[in-house]
Design a protein around this motif. Structure first.
Motif, PDB file in Angstrom:
ATOM      1  N   UNK A 109      12.957   5.673 -12.360  1.00 29.46           N
ATOM      2  CA  UNK A 109      11.509   5.628 -13.055  1.00 29.46           C
ATOM      3  C   UNK A 109      10.735   7.017 -12.607  1.00 29.46           C
ATOM      4  N   UNK A 110      10.019   7.398 -13.573  1.00 27.42           N
ATOM      5  CA  UNK A 110       9.112   8.723 -13.412  1.00 27.42           C
ATOM      6  C   UNK A 110       7.664   7.822 -13.210  1.00 27.42           C
ATOM      7  N   UNK A 111       7.672   6.680 -13.311  1.00 28.42           N
ATOM      8  CA  UNK A 111       6.221   5.970 -13.034  1.00 28.42           C
ATOM      9  C   UNK A 111       5.798   6.098 -11.573  1.00 28.42           C
ATOM     10  N   UNK A 112       4.578   6.834 -11.246  1.00 28.24           N
ATOM     11  CA  UNK A 112       4.133   7.110 -10.084  1.00 28.24           C
ATOM     12  C   UNK A 112       3.745   5.884  -9.126  1.00 28.24           C
ATOM     13  N   UNK A 113       3.487   4.591  -9.864  1.00 23.24           N
ATOM     14  CA  UNK A 113       3.199   3.511  -8.968  1.00 23.24           C
ATOM     15  C   UNK A 113       4.476   2.955  -8.793  1.00 23.24           C
ATOM     16  N   UNK A 114       5.744   2.979  -9.343  1.00 19.28           N
ATOM     17  CA  UNK A 114       6.884   2.589  -9.045  1.00 19.28           C
ATOM     18  C   UNK A 114       7.518   3.354  -7.801  1.00 19.28           C
ATOM     19  N   UNK A 115       7.309   4.640  -7.955  1.00 13.74           N
ATOM     20  CA  UNK A 115       7.737   5.462  -6.960  1.00 13.74           C
ATOM     21  C   UNK A 115       6.915   5.280  -5.617  1.00 13.74           C
ATOM     22  N   UNK A 116       5.841   5.073  -5.779  1.00 10.46           N
ATOM     23  CA  UNK A 116       4.941   4.667  -4.516  1.00 10.46           C
ATOM     24  C   UNK A 116       5.667   3.298  -3.717  1.00 10.46           C
ATOM     25  N   UNK A 117       5.644   2.335  -4.576  1.00  4.21           N
ATOM     26  CA  UNK A 117       6.218   1.317  -4.036  1.00  4.21           C
ATOM     27  C   UNK A 117       7.628   1.268  -3.280  1.00  4.21           C
ATOM     28  N   UNK A 118       8.466   1.923  -4.245  1.00  2.00           N
ATOM     29  CA  UNK A 118      10.004   2.260  -3.594  1.00  2.00           C
ATOM     30  C   UNK A 118       9.681   3.140  -2.545  1.00  2.00           C
ATOM     31  N   UNK A 119       9.048   3.975  -2.412  1.00  2.00           N
ATOM     32  CA  UNK A 119       9.028   4.935  -1.247  1.00  2.00           C
ATOM     33  C   UNK A 119       8.689   4.102   0.101  1.00  2.00           C
ATOM     34  N   UNK A 120       7.479   3.289  -0.191  1.00  3.32           N
ATOM     35  CA  UNK A 120       7.087   2.249   1.138  1.00  3.32           C
ATOM     36  C   UNK A 120       8.199   1.385   1.497  1.00  3.32           C
ATOM     37  N   UNK A 121       8.701   0.793   0.575  1.00  5.57           N
ATOM     38  CA  UNK A 121       9.978  -0.083   1.012  1.00  5.57           C
ATOM     39  C   UNK A 121      10.984   0.891   1.932  1.00  5.57           C
ATOM     40  N   UNK A 122      11.444   2.080   1.445  1.00  3.03           N
ATOM     41  CA  UNK A 122      12.479   2.838   1.950  1.00  3.03           C
ATOM     42  C   UNK A 122      11.898   3.287   3.391  1.00  3.03           C
ATOM     43  N   UNK A 123      10.510   3.621   3.351  1.00  3.06           N
ATOM     44  CA  UNK A 123      10.088   4.270   4.607  1.00  3.06           C
ATOM     45  C   UNK A 123      10.023   3.018   5.604  1.00  3.06           C
ATOM     46  N   UNK A 124       9.620   1.914   5.116  1.00  7.04           N
ATOM     47  CA  UNK A 124       9.271   0.668   6.314  1.00  7.04           C
ATOM     48  C   UNK A 124      10.863   0.476   6.935  1.00  7.04           C
ATOM     49  N   UNK A 125      11.748   0.416   5.998  1.00  3.06           N
ATOM     50  CA  UNK A 125      13.213   0.108   6.479  1.00  3.06           C
ATOM     51  C   UNK A 125      13.734   1.344   7.655  1.00  3.06           C
ATOM     52  N   UNK A 126      13.434   2.567   7.181  1.00  5.38           N
ATOM     53  CA  UNK A 126      13.768   3.543   8.227  1.00  5.38           C
ATOM     54  C   UNK A 126      12.895   3.817   9.273  1.00  5.38           C
ATOM     55  N   UNK A 127      11.871   3.227   9.188  1.00  3.14           N
ATOM     56  CA  UNK A 127      10.811   3.324  10.490  1.00  3.14           C
ATOM     57  C   UNK A 127      11.351   2.230  11.267  1.00  3.14           C
ATOM     58  N   UNK A 128      11.709   0.849  10.680  1.00  9.98           N
ATOM     59  CA  UNK A 128      12.265  -0.079  11.813  1.00  9.98           C
ATOM     60  C   UNK A 128      13.462   0.214  12.463  1.00  9.98           C
ATOM     61  N   UNK A 129      14.444   0.804  11.550  1.00 12.65           N
ATOM     62  CA  UNK A 129      15.492   1.243  12.296  1.00 12.65           C
ATOM     63  C   UNK A 129      15.558   2.350  13.366  1.00 12.65           C
ATOM     64  N   UNK A 130      14.483   3.362  12.987  1.00 12.36           N
ATOM     65  CA  UNK A 130      14.170   4.280  13.864  1.00 12.36           C
ATOM     66  C   UNK A 130      13.519   3.844  15.140  1.00 12.36           C
ATOM     67  N   UNK A 131      12.950   2.731  15.248  1.00 12.13           N
ATOM     68  CA  UNK A 131      12.163   2.395  16.252  1.00 12.13           C
ATOM     69  C   UNK A 131      13.257   1.669  17.136  1.00 12.13           C
ATOM     70  N   UNK A 132      14.465   0.862  16.466  1.00  5.47           N
ATOM     71  CA  UNK A 132      15.481   0.470  17.222  1.00  5.47           C
ATOM     72  C   UNK A 132      16.379   1.549  17.953  1.00  5.47           C
TER      73      UNK A 132
END
Length: 185
Positions: A109-132
């Protein structure tokens, strides 16, 4: 946002959830969602800029619901927490492959709102894994998290779209973590 607007927005999201449970994303019509939520199509578009935006929010809510519904694992070492976390992600998509397919479709999707939501999901998963990984003393924990996240995504693509056994996906993410265990400080 007033309570009645929050309730209306939630009805739209719930109708979108229901639609995705019954059919493929590509076949869902936004007008059917509006009708099911008992709102005018124009009203739906006041809350969500597009079908993609609505379903990005649905994907985020699904991930949050799945995360909160899972029982908390007992305290474990950082590497074991990473292992538990990545297995939970794989298992969630195994139970609901339509959400993984939705994620793949929304990535384009080129929709910036979609990209923002997806970026947040990925960032959260990576942040939690990084803390582990950090808790385990792994050097460059953000890199380890990014690699494990990418590996999991690639393996899930093979599982969901090409029939790779999910047990093989679990085995390979375990193997990655085991290899990283040797890289702990």
């Amino acid at each position: 946002m007033p309570a009645f607007k929050r309730a209306r927005r939630q009805r739209i999201i719930d109708a979108a959830f229901d639609a995705l449970e019954g059919q493929e994303y590509e076949r869902i019509r936004i007008s059917e969602i509006a009708r099911s939520a008992d709102v005018a199509l124009g009203t739906l578009y006041r809350y969500f800029s597009s079908k993609e935006h609505l379903y990005a929010v649905v994907l985020r809510e699904w991930a949050e619901r799945d995360h909160h519904e899972r029982r908390r694992p007992p305290p474990a070492s950082g590497l074991e927490r990473a292992r538990i976390r990545i297995h939970a992600i794989v298992s969630a998509f195994e139970r609901r492959p339509q959400y993984f397919k939705l994620n793949i479709l929304l990535q384009a999707s080129a929709d910036p709102e979609v990209q923002a939501v997806l970026a947040g999901l990925g960032a959260r998963a990576r942040m939690l894994l990084a803390s582990d990984f950090e808790a385990a003393g792994v050097r460059e924990p953000q890199d380890a998290a990014a690699m494990l996240h990418a590996l999991g995504h690639s393996l899930l693509t093979s599982t969901v779209y090409h029939g790779r056994p999910v047990s093989e996906t679990h085995r390979l993410v375990d193997r990655f973590i085991d290899l990283y265990a040797g890289g702990a400080s």
